[in-house]
Design a protein around this motif. Structure first.
Motif, PDB file in Angstrom:
ATOM      1  N   GLN A   1       0.833  -1.210   0.000  1.00 49.69           N
ATOM      2  CA  GLN A   1       0.000   0.000   0.000  1.00 49.69           C
ATOM      3  C   GLN A   1       0.867   1.259   0.000  1.00 49.69           C
ATOM      4  O   GLN A   1       0.608   2.221   0.720  1.00 49.69           O
ATOM      5  N   ILE A   2       1.890   1.258  -0.839  1.00 51.95           N
ATOM      6  CA  ILE A   2       2.836   2.366  -0.878  1.00 51.95           C
ATOM      7  C   ILE A   2       2.171   3.687  -1.241  1.00 51.95           C
ATOM      8  O   ILE A   2       2.650   4.768  -0.870  1.00 51.95           O
ATOM      9  N   ASN A   3       1.038   3.629  -1.926  1.00 50.19           N
ATOM     10  CA  ASN A   3       0.379   4.859  -2.368  1.00 50.19           C
ATOM     11  C   ASN A   3      -0.472   5.509  -1.282  1.00 50.19           C
ATOM     12  O   ASN A   3      -1.050   6.569  -1.505  1.00 50.19           O
ATOM     13  N   HIS A   4      -0.566   4.884  -0.108  1.00 49.23           N
ATOM     14  CA  HIS A   4      -1.327   5.474   0.989  1.00 49.23           C
ATOM     15  C   HIS A   4      -0.361   5.963   2.061  1.00 49.23           C
ATOM     16  O   HIS A   4       0.302   5.163   2.730  1.00 49.23           O
ATOM     17  N   TYR A   5      -0.323   7.239   2.233  1.00 56.58           N
ATOM     18  CA  TYR A   5       0.628   7.874   3.139  1.00 56.58           C
ATOM     19  C   TYR A   5       0.561   7.279   4.543  1.00 56.58           C
ATOM     20  O   TYR A   5       1.594   6.992   5.165  1.00 56.58           O
ATOM     21  N   ASP A   6      -0.668   7.074   5.058  1.00 58.35           N
ATOM     22  CA  ASP A   6      -0.803   6.594   6.436  1.00 58.35           C
ATOM     23  C   ASP A   6      -0.436   5.117   6.593  1.00 58.35           C
ATOM     24  O   ASP A   6      -0.332   4.615   7.715  1.00 58.35           O
ATOM     25  N   LYS A   7      -0.230   4.395   5.489  1.00 56.34           N
ATOM     26  CA  LYS A   7       0.185   2.994   5.553  1.00 56.34           C
ATOM     27  C   LYS A   7       1.700   2.824   5.437  1.00 56.34           C
ATOM     28  O   LYS A   7       2.211   1.734   5.658  1.00 56.34           O
ATOM     29  N   LEU A   8       2.394   3.885   5.069  1.00 55.38           N
ATOM     30  CA  LEU A   8       3.848   3.803   4.957  1.00 55.38           C
ATOM     31  C   LEU A   8       4.487   3.745   6.345  1.00 55.38           C
ATOM     32  O   LEU A   8       3.989   4.373   7.289  1.00 55.38           O
ATOM     33  N   PRO A   9       5.577   3.002   6.504  1.00 47.54           N
ATOM     34  CA  PRO A   9       6.296   3.050   7.785  1.00 47.54           C
ATOM     35  C   PRO A   9       6.695   4.490   8.113  1.00 47.54           C
ATOM     36  O   PRO A   9       7.110   5.242   7.227  1.00 47.54           O
ATOM     37  N   LYS A  10       6.574   4.877   9.372  1.00 46.90           N
ATOM     38  CA  LYS A  10       6.855   6.267   9.741  1.00 46.90           C
ATOM     39  C   LYS A  10       8.289   6.656   9.411  1.00 46.90           C
ATOM     40  O   LYS A  10       8.568   7.799   9.047  1.00 46.90           O
ATOM     41  N   TRP A  11       9.221   5.698   9.531  1.00 49.84           N
ATOM     42  CA  TRP A  11      10.618   6.011   9.240  1.00 49.84           C
ATOM     43  C   TRP A  11      10.835   6.291   7.752  1.00 49.84           C
ATOM     44  O   TRP A  11      11.837   6.916   7.373  1.00 49.84           O
ATOM     45  N   ALA A  12       9.891   5.826   6.902  1.00 48.51           N
ATOM     46  CA  ALA A  12      10.097   5.929   5.453  1.00 48.51           C
ATOM     47  C   ALA A  12       9.456   7.165   4.834  1.00 48.51           C
ATOM     48  O   ALA A  12       9.864   7.609   3.759  1.00 48.51           O
ATOM     49  N   ARG A  13       8.478   7.756   5.502  1.00 50.57           N
ATOM     50  CA  ARG A  13       7.678   8.788   4.840  1.00 50.57           C
ATOM     51  C   ARG A  13       8.093  10.197   5.260  1.00 50.57           C
ATOM     52  O   ARG A  13       8.654  10.408   6.344  1.00 50.57           O
ATOM     53  N   LYS A  14       7.802  11.133   4.379  1.00 52.77           N
ATOM     54  CA  LYS A  14       8.008  12.537   4.696  1.00 52.77           C
ATOM     55  C   LYS A  14       7.027  12.977   5.780  1.00 52.77           C
ATOM     56  O   LYS A  14       6.085  12.258   6.121  1.00 52.77           O
ATOM     57  N   GLU A  15       7.228  14.177   6.310  1.00 53.22           N
ATOM     58  CA  GLU A  15       6.393  14.628   7.418  1.00 53.22           C
ATOM     59  C   GLU A  15       4.944  14.855   7.001  1.00 53.22           C
ATOM     60  O   GLU A  15       4.032  14.819   7.828  1.00 53.22           O
ATOM     61  N   LYS A  16       4.708  15.098   5.705  1.00 50.45           N
ATOM     62  CA  LYS A  16       3.346  15.247   5.196  1.00 50.45           C
ATOM     63  C   LYS A  16       3.324  14.775   3.746  1.00 50.45           C
ATOM     64  O   LYS A  16       4.372  14.710   3.090  1.00 50.45           O
ATOM     65  N   PRO A  17       2.135  14.383   3.235  1.00 50.02           N
ATOM     66  CA  PRO A  17       2.052  13.922   1.847  1.00 50.02           C
ATOM     67  C   PRO A  17       2.554  14.991   0.882  1.00 50.02           C
ATOM     68  O   PRO A  17       2.096  16.130   0.916  1.00 50.02           O
ATOM     69  N   GLU A  18       3.517  14.601   0.065  1.00 50.66           N
ATOM     70  CA  GLU A  18       4.141  15.587  -0.828  1.00 50.66           C
ATOM     71  C   GLU A  18       4.718  14.853  -2.037  1.00 50.66           C
ATOM     72  O   GLU A  18       5.725  14.176  -1.939  1.00 50.66           O
ATOM     73  N   GLY A  19       4.027  14.955  -3.169  1.00 54.15           N
ATOM     74  CA  GLY A  19       4.505  14.299  -4.382  1.00 54.15           C
ATOM     75  C   GLY A  19       4.277  12.800  -4.335  1.00 54.15           C
ATOM     76  O   GLY A  19       4.101  12.208  -3.262  1.00 54.15           O
ATOM     77  N   ALA A  20       4.253  12.186  -5.487  1.00 61.66           N
ATOM     78  CA  ALA A  20       4.039  10.742  -5.550  1.00 61.66           C
ATOM     79  C   ALA A  20       5.097  10.000  -4.739  1.00 61.66           C
ATOM     80  O   ALA A  20       6.276  10.315  -4.799  1.00 61.66           O
TER      81      ALA A  20
END
Length: 387
Positions: free
Chosen positions: A21-40
């Motif tokens: 579910q890489i396309n869902h920001y809230d499903k990404l591991p916290k260590w992997a995602r930016k602080e807010k949804p930004e770009g694909a």
């Protein structure tokens, strides 16, 4: 027979598709995602995520060594990330989706050669058919081995035009894949059993069994009914089992089957080991029929039902004396054949028919491909006939 069939599988054998579910920001591991949804993707660093994806693949190989082809799809209902849909973040357009599958392809090939990468996991090509074309046009089939989707639609499946959408989808796939069809997989499709105060449990069983027949009849390789049991975070009646936990919690260990469970079990029992031959659209607009062929015996298995009404029909059985019938709950009966015809009661419950003349049904080819015109009462159509 269910226990015998499942004997020998890994205890958690059903977990046979890895979906991040890489396309869902809230499903990404916290260590992997930016602080807010930004770009694909919204990943801090793509390399770290793909290393993580590779480790998931390694774990999956250890857990399921018996699988002939392990299956991977990094996306989940990515059509909901389209800017116009405004349902999920971050935004993804066709080019973003194909670029991600190109990256995923490299990891899958490196870690699990021969496995399938599937996609793009549209929430429903039945309801969101047009969304697929830009993704196909952008080059999806350069990277995926199979088309994966969910299949949600308002019931019943016949009135939602599931068959027609599948056929249009296959035509579109061939258009953008050099005339070749890829395997089709549906990893979620289901219905509610309760609509407000209205109990739809009988229809719920019918819809599940009938859509399973349609999907198999139209060439789908895999169908996963949604969902295993009711739980509170969803509309609570989507399950094919009741949740016996008083709070309807996710992960309940106590469940009880709804009518859809035996309906699907009978469908599997009757059609496992068969391949689709054709649909038969000629009885009347309310009566549906699919023909399958058992690969071991070369004998036909015919499934017959109606959408809204009960009917009595004369069914062409061929040069046989009886037909063996199995109803939606697995009860068996025998119907006599006289002068090649059997008198059948057709209802919205699927009826599985064995014993029909194999010379008529087992190798007849897809009948709908031979239809030269459709003519309705009060109409006339001119056709050209070659000598």
């Amino acid at each position: 027979w269910v226990k015998e069939r499942f004997r020998g599988y890994a205890p958690d054998w059903t977990q046979n598709i890895v979906n991040t579910q890489i396309n869902h920001y809230d499903k990404l591991p916290k260590w992997a995602r930016k602080e807010k949804p930004e770009g694909a993707t919204s990943l801090k660093d793509d390399r770290y995520f793909w290393d993580f994806f590779g480790n998931l693949i390694k774990l999956n190989k250890l857990r399921f060594p018996h699988m002939k082809q392990r299956i991977y799809d990094p996306m989940w209902e990515v059509n909901l990330n389209h800017p116009e849909a405004a349902c999920a973040k971050p935004d993804y357009v066709a080019e973003d989706i194909v670029r991600l599958y190109a990256d995923a392809r490299k990891v899958v090939d490196a870690e699990d050669p021969g496995a399938w990468l599937v996609g793009p996991n549209c929430s429903s090509p039945i309801k969101n058919f047009d969304w697929n074309e830009p993704v196909f046009k952008a080059g999806l089939f350069t990277y995926v081995d199979a088309y994966n989707c969910h299949g949600y639609h308002p019931p019943p499946p016949e009135e939602a035009q599931v068959r027609e959408k599948i056929r249009s989808l296959k035509t579109m796939i061939k258009t953008y894949n050099n005339g070749q069809l890829v395997p089709l997989i549906c990893t979620e499709l289901g219905y509610r059993s309760q609509y407000g105060a209205e109990d739809k449990h009988r229809d719920h069983a019918r819809w599940h069994a009938r859509v399973a027949v349609i999907l198999k009849g139209e060439g789908f390789k895999t169908y996963y009914p949604f969902y295993s049991y009711d739980f509170i975070k969803m509309d609570w009646s989507w399950g094919i089992n009741y949740n016996l936990d008083k709070n309807l919690k996710y992960g309940s260990k106590r469940i009880s089957p709804k009518a859809a469970v035996p309906a699907l079990a009978v469908c599997i029992d009757q059609l496992e080991g068969t391949v689709p031959v054709t649909d038969i659209p000629f009885f009347n607009h309310d009566v549906w029929c699919y023909v399958f062929r058992e690969t071991a015996s070369d004998k036909p298995v015919i499934v017959l039902w109606s959408v809204n009404y009960n009917h009595k029909i004369s069914f062409p059985a061929g040069n046989v004396k009886t037909l063996q019938m199995t109803n939606i709950m697995g009860h068996k009966s025998t119907v006599p054949v006289k002068n090649g015809m059997a008198q059948l009661d057709v209802t919205p419950d699927p009826l599985y028919i064995r014993g029909a003349d194999a010379t008529i049904y087992a190798h007849c080819g897809k009948i709908s491909d031979s239809v030269i015109a459709s003519v309705y009462p009060g109409e006339s159509v001119d056709v050209a006939v070659e000598e």
